[in-house]
Design a protein around this motif. Sequence first.
Motif, PDB file in Angstrom:
ATOM      1  N   THR A  21     -13.420 -17.516   8.150  1.00 11.69           N
ATOM      2  CA  THR A  21     -12.089 -17.230   7.605  1.00 11.69           C
ATOM      3  C   THR A  21     -11.857 -15.736   7.506  1.00 11.69           C
ATOM      4  N   THR A  25      -9.000 -13.788   9.729  1.00 13.55           N
ATOM      5  CA  THR A  25      -7.890 -13.085   9.079  1.00 13.55           C
ATOM      6  C   THR A  25      -7.955 -11.585   9.334  1.00 13.55           C
ATOM      7  N   SER A  26      -9.146 -11.009   9.363  1.00 14.55           N
ATOM      8  CA  SER A  26      -9.264  -9.569   9.564  1.00 14.55           C
ATOM      9  C   SER A  26      -8.847  -9.156  10.964  1.00 14.55           C
ATOM     10  N   GLN A  29      -4.555 -10.656  11.176  1.00 13.32           N
ATOM     11  CA  GLN A  29      -3.556 -10.071  10.285  1.00 13.32           C
ATOM     12  C   GLN A  29      -2.928  -8.789  10.844  1.00 13.32           C
TER      13      GLN A  29
END
Length: 278
Positions: A21, A25-26, A29
């Motif tokens: 996760t 996301t890193s 995003q």
Amino acid sequence: MHKGFLTIYWRDMLRFVRFRTLLFTSLVQPALWLAFFGVAMSNNFDRLTATMPAVPGVRAVGYLTFIGAGVIAMTTLFTSLFGGTVLLFDKNWGLMRETLSSPLPRIHIIVGIGLSAMTKSFIQAAVIMVFGLLLGVKFFEGYTATQVLISLIGIALFIGAFSLGFLFLSAAIAITMESPEGMQAVITLLTMPFFFTSNALYPANSFPPVLRALSTINPLTHLVSGIRYFAIGSDFSSIGIRYTYTQGEAVTSFIALLIFATIMFLIARWRFTKVTVT
């Protein structure tokens, strides 16, 4: 030569890769930020720029290209500032006590975490560049293969120096704080002035005098200028404004980032020599 910092580095990179996760996301995003904010703002600014007279003899670039360097810098700032959070969790979970009681020099903890944050910044910058090129960002336009390679090395040097400086700052904060909430509040407070007094989203020469002075000493401004120098060129126009970057100015910006990283390293080292983890 003691290579314990490589163990710290590898441990943090494994955690980064295995936490799917966090990894997802890193990486996604910043790409989404460029896609939604960058494209939306680009349409507005490009429509406004179309009504302005072009600067004769100067290559014009769209706002999406202009902001592309800012998104890379913004992501590097956030990644580096939050990179020290892992030290706070290690301290609260008792892992830091075991590490500090080992023969490993304390300085190796700082160096290992710093190198892992730098690696993450490289990965994220590469993702943003590739995604940005797909969206229409005009990086390296008209460059030869050799020029592209030299530019990528230059961008990597700027990102590396910048990320180390802010990671060392984050590490000094983390080893001082007692709660994740407190650290998050401090980091959030720091990101606002660094980000909005830089030239990441808009030209700094239109700032009021006080903000313009802050912009000139802001490490984020030096990072953005370095990325634009290598990725876009030394002379271009955007949003109706002409931008020129000389080789001397690029060197000065890089030296400023190295000085900032050195100062932050000394502060982090001082904090780690004073800390007592129970």
